[in-house]
Design an enzyme around this catalytic site. Structure first.
Site, PDB file in Angstrom:
ATOM      1  N   ASN A 185      27.523  36.763 -14.828  1.00  0.00           N
ATOM      2  CA  ASN A 185      28.320  35.525 -14.886  1.00  0.00           C
ATOM      3  C   ASN A 185      29.609  35.786 -15.665  1.00  0.00           C
ATOM      4  OD1 ASN A 185      25.403  33.386 -15.345  1.00  0.00           O
ATOM      5  ND2 ASN A 185      26.568  33.767 -13.475  1.00  0.00           N
ATOM      6  N   ARG A 220       0.833  -1.215   0.000  1.00  0.00           N
ATOM      7  CA  ARG A 220       0.000   0.000   0.000  1.00  0.00           C
ATOM      8  C   ARG A 220       0.863   1.259   0.000  1.00  0.00           C
ATOM      9  NH1 ARG A 220      -2.836  -4.450  -0.704  1.00  0.00           N
ATOM     10  NH2 ARG A 220      -5.075  -4.057  -0.652  1.00  0.00           N
ATOM     11  N   ARG A 267      32.599  31.336   5.304  1.00  0.00           N
ATOM     12  CA  ARG A 267      31.743  30.672   4.319  1.00  0.00           C
ATOM     13  C   ARG A 267      32.399  29.368   3.862  1.00  0.00           C
ATOM     14  NH1 ARG A 267      29.371  31.200  -1.362  1.00  0.00           N
ATOM     15  NH2 ARG A 267      27.195  30.871  -0.867  1.00  0.00           N
ATOM     16  N   ARG A 322      19.340  26.094 -15.018  1.00  0.00           N
ATOM     17  CA  ARG A 322      19.741  27.442 -14.609  1.00  0.00           C
ATOM     18  C   ARG A 322      19.417  28.376 -15.763  1.00  0.00           C
ATOM     19  NH1 ARG A 322      25.835  27.435 -12.618  1.00  0.00           N
ATOM     20  NH2 ARG A 322      25.443  29.667 -12.345  1.00  0.00           N
ATOM     21  N   HIS A 323      19.313  29.643 -15.460  1.00  0.00           N
ATOM     22  CA  HIS A 323      19.156  30.640 -16.519  1.00  0.00           C
ATOM     23  C   HIS A 323      20.362  30.557 -17.451  1.00  0.00           C
ATOM     24  CE1 HIS A 323      22.271  32.797 -14.348  1.00  0.00           C
ATOM     25  NE2 HIS A 323      21.590  32.534 -13.245  1.00  0.00           N
ATOM     26  N   ARG A 364      17.214  37.436 -15.496  1.00  0.00           N
ATOM     27  CA  ARG A 364      17.923  36.365 -16.218  1.00  0.00           C
ATOM     28  C   ARG A 364      17.098  35.083 -16.361  1.00  0.00           C
ATOM     29  NH1 ARG A 364      20.232  37.614 -11.328  1.00  0.00           N
ATOM     30  NH2 ARG A 364      21.141  36.019  -9.950  1.00  0.00           N
ATOM     31  N   GLU A 410      17.451  34.117  -6.488  1.00  0.00           N
ATOM     32  CA  GLU A 410      18.748  33.579  -6.047  1.00  0.00           C
ATOM     33  C   GLU A 410      19.045  33.942  -4.594  1.00  0.00           C
ATOM     34  OE1 GLU A 410      20.658  31.429  -5.916  1.00  0.00           O
ATOM     35  OE2 GLU A 410      22.371  31.575  -7.278  1.00  0.00           O
ATOM     36  N   ASN A 468       2.480  -1.734  -7.687  1.00  0.00           N
ATOM     37  CA  ASN A 468       3.410  -1.713  -6.549  1.00  0.00           C
ATOM     38  C   ASN A 468       4.089  -3.075  -6.385  1.00  0.00           C
ATOM     39  OD1 ASN A 468       4.492  -1.839  -3.892  1.00  0.00           O
ATOM     40  ND2 ASN A 468       3.230  -0.115  -3.280  1.00  0.00           N
ATOM     41  N   LYS A 472      29.647  26.321   4.611  1.00  0.00           N
ATOM     42  CA  LYS A 472      28.924  27.027   3.533  1.00  0.00           C
ATOM     43  C   LYS A 472      27.414  26.939   3.725  1.00  0.00           C
ATOM     44  CE  LYS A 472      29.140  27.592  -1.474  1.00  0.00           C
ATOM     45  NZ  LYS A 472      29.454  26.984  -2.753  1.00  0.00           N
ATOM     46  N   ARG A 523       0.363 -13.659   0.955  1.00  0.00           N
ATOM     47  CA  ARG A 523       0.785 -12.943   2.161  1.00  0.00           C
ATOM     48  C   ARG A 523      -0.211 -11.818   2.484  1.00  0.00           C
ATOM     49  NH1 ARG A 523       6.449  -9.643   2.896  1.00  0.00           N
ATOM     50  NH2 ARG A 523       7.355 -11.508   1.965  1.00  0.00           N
ATOM     51  N   HIS A 578      18.174  29.455 -10.411  1.00  0.00           N
ATOM     52  CA  HIS A 578      19.530  29.930 -10.108  1.00  0.00           C
ATOM     53  C   HIS A 578      20.326  28.810  -9.438  1.00  0.00           C
ATOM     54  CE1 HIS A 578      18.171  34.138 -10.726  1.00  0.00           C
ATOM     55  NE2 HIS A 578      17.044  33.652 -10.270  1.00  0.00           N
ATOM     56  N   GLN A 579      21.645  29.005  -9.446  1.00  0.00           N
ATOM     57  CA  GLN A 579      22.533  27.951  -8.940  1.00  0.00           C
ATOM     58  C   GLN A 579      22.196  27.495  -7.514  1.00  0.00           C
ATOM     59  OE1 GLN A 579      26.765  26.866  -9.736  1.00  0.00           O
ATOM     60  NE2 GLN A 579      27.055  28.771  -8.592  1.00  0.00           N
TER      61      GLN A 579
HETATM   62  O1  F6P Z   1      27.567  32.979  -9.618  1.00  0.00           O
HETATM   63  C1  F6P Z   1      26.222  32.714  -9.886  1.00  0.00           C
HETATM   64  C2  F6P Z   1      25.418  32.565  -8.608  1.00  0.00           C
HETATM   65  O2  F6P Z   1      24.100  32.245  -8.967  1.00  0.00           O
HETATM   66  C3  F6P Z   1      25.430  33.797  -7.695  1.00  0.00           C
HETATM   67  O3  F6P Z   1      24.484  34.777  -8.020  1.00  0.00           O
HETATM   68  C4  F6P Z   1      25.234  33.191  -6.338  1.00  0.00           C
HETATM   69  O4  F6P Z   1      25.595  34.043  -5.279  1.00  0.00           O
HETATM   70  C5  F6P Z   1      26.092  31.974  -6.462  1.00  0.00           C
HETATM   71  O5  F6P Z   1      25.963  31.515  -7.793  1.00  0.00           O
HETATM   72  C6  F6P Z   1      25.739  30.847  -5.535  1.00  0.00           C
HETATM   73  O6  F6P Z   1      26.760  29.894  -5.566  1.00  0.00           O
HETATM   74  P1  F6P Z   1      27.790  29.753  -4.338  1.00  0.00           P
HETATM   75  O7  F6P Z   1      26.916  29.507  -3.159  1.00  0.00           O
HETATM   76  O8  F6P Z   1      28.654  28.567  -4.705  1.00  0.00           O
HETATM   77  O9  F6P Z   1      28.565  31.021  -4.195  1.00  0.00           O
END
Ligand code: F6P
Length: 398
Positions: free
Chosen positions: A217, A7, A306, A210-211, A261, A281, A125, A310, A151, A346-347
């Site tokens: 960039n 289920r 950072r 991503r854009h 973007r 972003e 399933n 991070k 079963r 965005h990234q």
């Molecule tokens: O460089 C592109 C970008 O989208 C930035 O605008 C953003 O601050 C960064 O990437 C995020 O990536 P990181 O956390 O690795 O710096």
């Protein structure tokens, strides 16, 4: 969990675990089937599950108790927050035992019952998940299906749907078509209930891109709200073809952030579009518009912090990855509810969403590779997601 075999209990357990873990809530699944296999071996025939088989019954109770013991130890010694006890728990007596044992430890219980009357879902399933379970390793698939059905019949003999009015529970009927809730009291329970109400299992695809390359960039600057570079514009022109080649005419909705973007990248896509502020972003605060070298020179301590952590580092006047995960929660809910979606994002944002689907932890999340000019395609499967990537240059999979 509560429900007959096949289920989707394990599927639901894993989804909830992934969702809560992503939100930094320490969560773990305790699958009683795994304890049973460890204690009493895999490859047990259906007769092991016959309620009239006293030895089988005793062995199954032992497995349930071993999982419970480990679960309580995990709460007490490892500061666990949410444990998911994945088993059939299909009788009132079993649930009473669970409720009493856990209440004694001051652990709140939310029962999640999955009821499925749709025979085709059950068959799917069994085929997709159960026949590849260690219980049926080296067993002919047809024999395995017959044994598994027997079963299920054993469990049906004893099955009692939840009617205990004093318990907190949610009943999911036919995966999302009807939901019954009872005595939901605390915030976390209501988050889990809301999440479960959004789940569906209709086949679908989720695309991320991503854009296209932006002017920032090219200059190595972070943040900002620049438009696309000529290379980025080329990618935007290719994107509709890349998507339609792989979508096969199915309906799609495109989500972008509110930034130039992503909007510009999605402009040529012939599908309904929606802009989300929550997809903007990661806000780099005072560092917005700077290059990484400039940040290192001007704010060396921040730069080092950072690097050190991070996920938790918050830009001065801006955000951390942890902040972004929280702001993306409504996006995850909506993504679960919808069918085919393309996010042009965005990234940092796509790293967070990717980590949710692919179950990456916080340490790895900020370093996930989400290259420019690449479409990532996810196909949700029974457990996890299948991933393909299409490069902007050609639609070759790599
Ligand atoms: O460089 C592109 C970008 O989208 C930035 O605008 C953003 O601050 C960064 O990437 C995020 O990536 P990181 O956390 O690795 O710096």
């Amino acid at each position: 969990m509560v429900g007959l075999p096949a289920r989707g209990k394990t599927y639901i357990s894993q989804k909830v675990c992934r969702y809560l873990t992503w939100l930094s809530i320490k969560t773990k699944v305790f699958n009683v089937g795994n304890y049973r296999r460890k204690l009493h071996g895999a490859n047990m025939p259906h007769t092991f599950f016959d309620p009239h088989n006293c030895i089988g019954e005793q062995h199954r109770r032992e497995a349930a108790a071993a999982a419970m013991e480990d679960m309580i130890r995990w709460f007490n010694e490892e500061q666990g927050v949410v444990a998911i006890y994945d088993a059939t728990n299909s009788t009132i007596a079993r649930r009473k035992w669970l409720h009493e044992s856990l209440s004694k430890q001051d652990i709140k219980v939310l029962f999640i019952e999955s009821i499925c009357q749709d025979e085709s879902l059950i068959i799917a399933n069994i085929k997709e998940v159960k026949l590849s379970s260690p219980d049926y390793a080296n067993v002919d698939p047809e024999d395995a299906a017959i044994d598994f059905r027997a079963r299920i019949d054993h469990y049906k003999e004893q099955y009692e749907t939840i009617t205990e009015e004093n318990y907190t529970y949610i009943k999911l009927i036919n995966v999302g078509s009807q939901t019954i809730i009872n005595m939901i009291q605390v915030y976390l329970e209501s988050r889990i209930v809301y999440y479960l109400m959004n789940l569906h299992i209709a086949p679908r695809k989720i695309y991320f891109s991503r854009h296209g390359e932006s002017q920032f960039n090219v200059q190595g600057k972070i943040g900002g709200d620049s438009f696309l570079s000529p290379r980025g514009e080329l990618y935007a022109a290719k994107l509709p073809g890349l998507i339609s080649d792989n979508l096969g005419g199915k309906p799609l909705t495109v989500w972008t952030s509110t930034m130039n973007r992503t909007i510009q990248t999605a402009a040529g896509l012939p599908y309904p579009k929606m802009q989300w502020k929550a997809l903007d972003e990661l806000d780099s605060g005072l560092c917005d518009g700077m290059t990484y070298e400039e940040i290192e020179q001007k704010y060396p301590e921040d730069y080092a912090n950072r690097d050190e952590d991070k996920f938790n580092y918050r830009y001065r006047g801006g955000e951390s990855y942890r902040d972004v995960v929280l702001r993306l929660e409504p996006i995850i809910m909506e993504l679960e509810r919808h069918e085919n979606i393309l996010i042009v994002g965005h990234q940092a944002i796509l790293r967070c969403i990717y980590a949710y689907f692919m179950n990456y932890d916080q340490d790895d999340l900020p370093y996930l590779k989400i290259p420019l000019h690449t479409v990532i395609e996810f196909t949700p499967k029974a457990y996890g997601c299948e991933e393909k990537r299409y490069k902007g240059k050609s639609n070759k999979i790599y």
